[in-house]
Design a protein around this motif. Structure first.
Motif, mmCIF file in Angstrom:
data_model
loop_
_atom_site.group_PDB
_atom_site.id
_atom_site.type_symbol
_atom_site.label_atom_id
_atom_site.label_comp_id
_atom_site.label_asym_id
_atom_site.label_seq_id
_atom_site.Cartn_x
_atom_site.Cartn_y
_atom_site.Cartn_z
ATOM 1 N N THR A 320 19.176 -43.817 -7.187
ATOM 2 C CA THR A 320 19.296 -45.220 -8.004
ATOM 3 C C THR A 320 20.921 -45.532 -9.020
ATOM 4 O O THR A 320 21.471 -46.574 -8.812
ATOM 5 N N PHE A 321 21.024 -44.002 -9.967
ATOM 6 C CA PHE A 321 21.554 -44.267 -10.567
ATOM 7 C C PHE A 321 22.674 -43.744 -10.399
ATOM 8 O O PHE A 321 23.575 -44.782 -10.848
ATOM 9 N N ALA A 322 22.970 -43.436 -9.349
ATOM 10 C CA ALA A 322 24.301 -42.592 -8.696
ATOM 11 C C ALA A 322 24.850 -43.767 -8.181
ATOM 12 O O ALA A 322 26.171 -43.440 -7.800
ATOM 13 N N VAL A 323 24.052 -44.646 -7.665
ATOM 14 C CA VAL A 323 24.553 -45.528 -6.289
ATOM 15 C C VAL A 323 25.124 -46.963 -7.690
ATOM 16 O O VAL A 323 26.305 -47.326 -7.183
ATOM 17 N N ILE A 324 24.634 -47.204 -7.737
ATOM 18 C CA ILE A 324 24.867 -48.150 -9.034
ATOM 19 C C ILE A 324 26.249 -48.328 -10.010
ATOM 20 O O ILE A 324 27.206 -48.609 -10.044
ATOM 21 N N THR A 325 26.275 -47.067 -10.083
ATOM 22 C CA THR A 325 27.613 -46.227 -10.996
ATOM 23 C C THR A 325 28.670 -46.376 -10.048
ATOM 24 O O THR A 325 30.171 -46.495 -10.093
ATOM 25 N N VAL A 326 28.751 -44.998 -9.274
ATOM 26 C CA VAL A 326 29.371 -45.486 -7.554
ATOM 27 C C VAL A 326 29.679 -47.103 -7.382
ATOM 28 O O VAL A 326 31.350 -47.397 -7.167
ATOM 29 N N VAL A 327 28.854 -47.419 -7.073
ATOM 30 C CA VAL A 327 29.410 -49.067 -6.087
ATOM 31 C C VAL A 327 30.085 -50.076 -6.937
ATOM 32 O O VAL A 327 31.466 -50.470 -6.615
ATOM 33 N N SER A 328 29.971 -49.600 -8.822
ATOM 34 C CA SER A 328 30.583 -50.385 -9.214
ATOM 35 C C SER A 328 31.813 -49.710 -9.692
ATOM 36 O O SER A 328 32.838 -50.537 -9.949
ATOM 37 N N ALA A 329 31.575 -48.514 -9.707
ATOM 38 C CA ALA A 329 33.433 -48.009 -9.867
ATOM 39 C C ALA A 329 34.440 -48.435 -8.597
ATOM 40 O O ALA A 329 35.386 -48.849 -8.535
#
Length: 405
Positions: A320-329
């Motif tokens: 979840t942490f990784a997906v939120i970070t990648v999608v936002s970037a």
């Protein structure tokens, strides 16, 4: 109070509080000072009081129940309420996280660095520091990032504000009754008391493994963090009031624009201090937001995870942490992406989400079964209700002004 004992407890309040001074918050405070000078500082004072009370409540609920907010909502109000709260929080957090990366991109542009370098680098650094470290190590990183906020205090003194006017604006409520003043006053309350911050502080107190014996020191931590949040906001407002407002530069769209406008008015150093503060604010919030989201998603499933867990022990938490970070970037790096529209829609969703979360916290705080001897007193329930009513009026005004404006 022994200093060592306080330092062992310190963290949830200071980190959750200062993370509210993110690029969206700095932008709001910059607009408040640039457009209205010192006049609306009192709205920041009220927002800080609300932040203190509800951050304190969230931390206490977390320590007493040993559960995160979304998990408690699911337990007390049902799976549907928990699911809707978590879904809204995830969507809102993606939008807000996009705004954090946009702040990093804008600050990098002030130093002539492309967003295609700063945004991926920030995402990698944040992910590496949070996902690869132990809880104690990650917390130290948060404190280091938070220390950058001192740059706003220095910039405030460099701007040579009118201190008597600032004191009057903070203590004597007054406001022109027009669209812009109502909007910025409401936005100040909304950006200071963010729903993701309320969810984060509760889960973070649980992750830190604080006990009921730590509550007295934890309250000091919460008050310290919330007051620092208000103080940083105060210095951002007076910096812009003393420079931009006086010179007639009242049309500020973001914090980076405010930093650039400071250069001819308060010197290059003031501009650079403002920009450095913006980068630090964005990095801190970019670390906290996906972490808050990961806590919420795992709480909803009934399998809460912690930073000390390894990736194979808590795959949902880390993914979840990784997906939120990648999608936002990725959203920030899309050429021509409507970042202002994303930020606007996110603020509306945050405003809509804030009220039910506050109602849920109110209900949990008065639940004898969940809170036991730490149940909120009738006097505090009245205060919470009063603040929620005020926020309801402000949020309704914000939504109405956004739709009709």
């Amino acid at each position: 109070m022994r200093l060592g004992a306080f330092l062992a407890v310190m963290g949830p309040g200071v980190i959750a509080g200062l993370s509210d001074d993110d690029p969206a918050g700095i932008t709001t405070y910059s607009q408040l000072g640039a457009q209205f000078g010192y006049q609306l500082l009192w709205t920041l004072g009220i927002s800080t009081v609300a932040l203190i009370l509800f951050q304190d409540l969230g931390a206490r609920i977390g320590v007493v129940t040993r559960q995160g907010l979304i998990g408690l909502v699911r337990q007390k109000y049902g799976a549907r309420s928990g699911m809707l709260s978590a879904l809204a929080l995830v969507i809102a957090n993606i939008g807000t996280m996009t705004a954090e990366f946009a702040g990093i991109a804008a600050a990098g542009n002030l130093f002539g660095i492309s967003k295609y370098l700063t945004v991926p680098l920030a995402g990698i650094v944040v992910s590496f520091l949070v996902l690869r470290g132990s809880f104690a190590r990650v917390e130290k990183v948060f404190f280091i990032l938070a220390s950058v906020f001192i740059s706003y205090v220095i910039a405030g003194f460099m701007a040579k504000p009118d201190w008597s006017a600032a004191a009057k604006g903070l203590l004597v409520p007054s406001m022109p009754f027009n669209h812009d003043a109502l909007f910025i006053a409401t936005a100040t309350l909304g950006t200071t008391l963010a729903p993701w911050g309320l969810a984060f502080i509760q889960s973070y107190a649980v992750d830190k493994r604080l006990t009921k014996e730590d509550l007295r020191l934890l309250r000091v931590d919460v008050w310290t963090g919330s007051l620092l949040t208000g103080i940083i906001g105060f210095f951002v407002v007076i910096t812009c009031a003393a420079t931009l407002n006086i010179s007639g530069k009242t049309n500020i769209n973001d914090a980076a624009q405010a930093a650039e406008a400071l250069k001819p008015l308060a010197g290059t150093m003031a501009k650079e201090l403002f920009a450095v503060g913006l980068i630090g604010a964005a990095l801190l919030a970019a670390s906290i937001l996906p972490l808050s989201t990961a806590y919420a998603v795992t709480d909803l499933t009934g399998r809460p995870a912690a930073l000390d867990d390894k990736a194979n022990e808590a795959p949902l938490f880390y993914s979840t942490f990784a997906v939120i970070t990648v999608v936002s970037a990725l959203l920030v790096m899309i050429p021509g992406a409507p970042l202002i529209r994303i930020l606007l829609l996110t603020q509306i969703l945050n405003a809509i989400l804030l009220l039910p979360l506050l109602f849920y916290m109110f209900g949990i705080s008065r639940d004898q079964r969940l809170m036991g001897e730490y149940r909120a007193s009738d006097q505090m329930l009245f205060v919470y209700g009063l603040i929620i009513s005020l926020i309801f009026i402000c949020v309704s005004t914000l939504i109405w002004l956004t739709i009709t404006g």
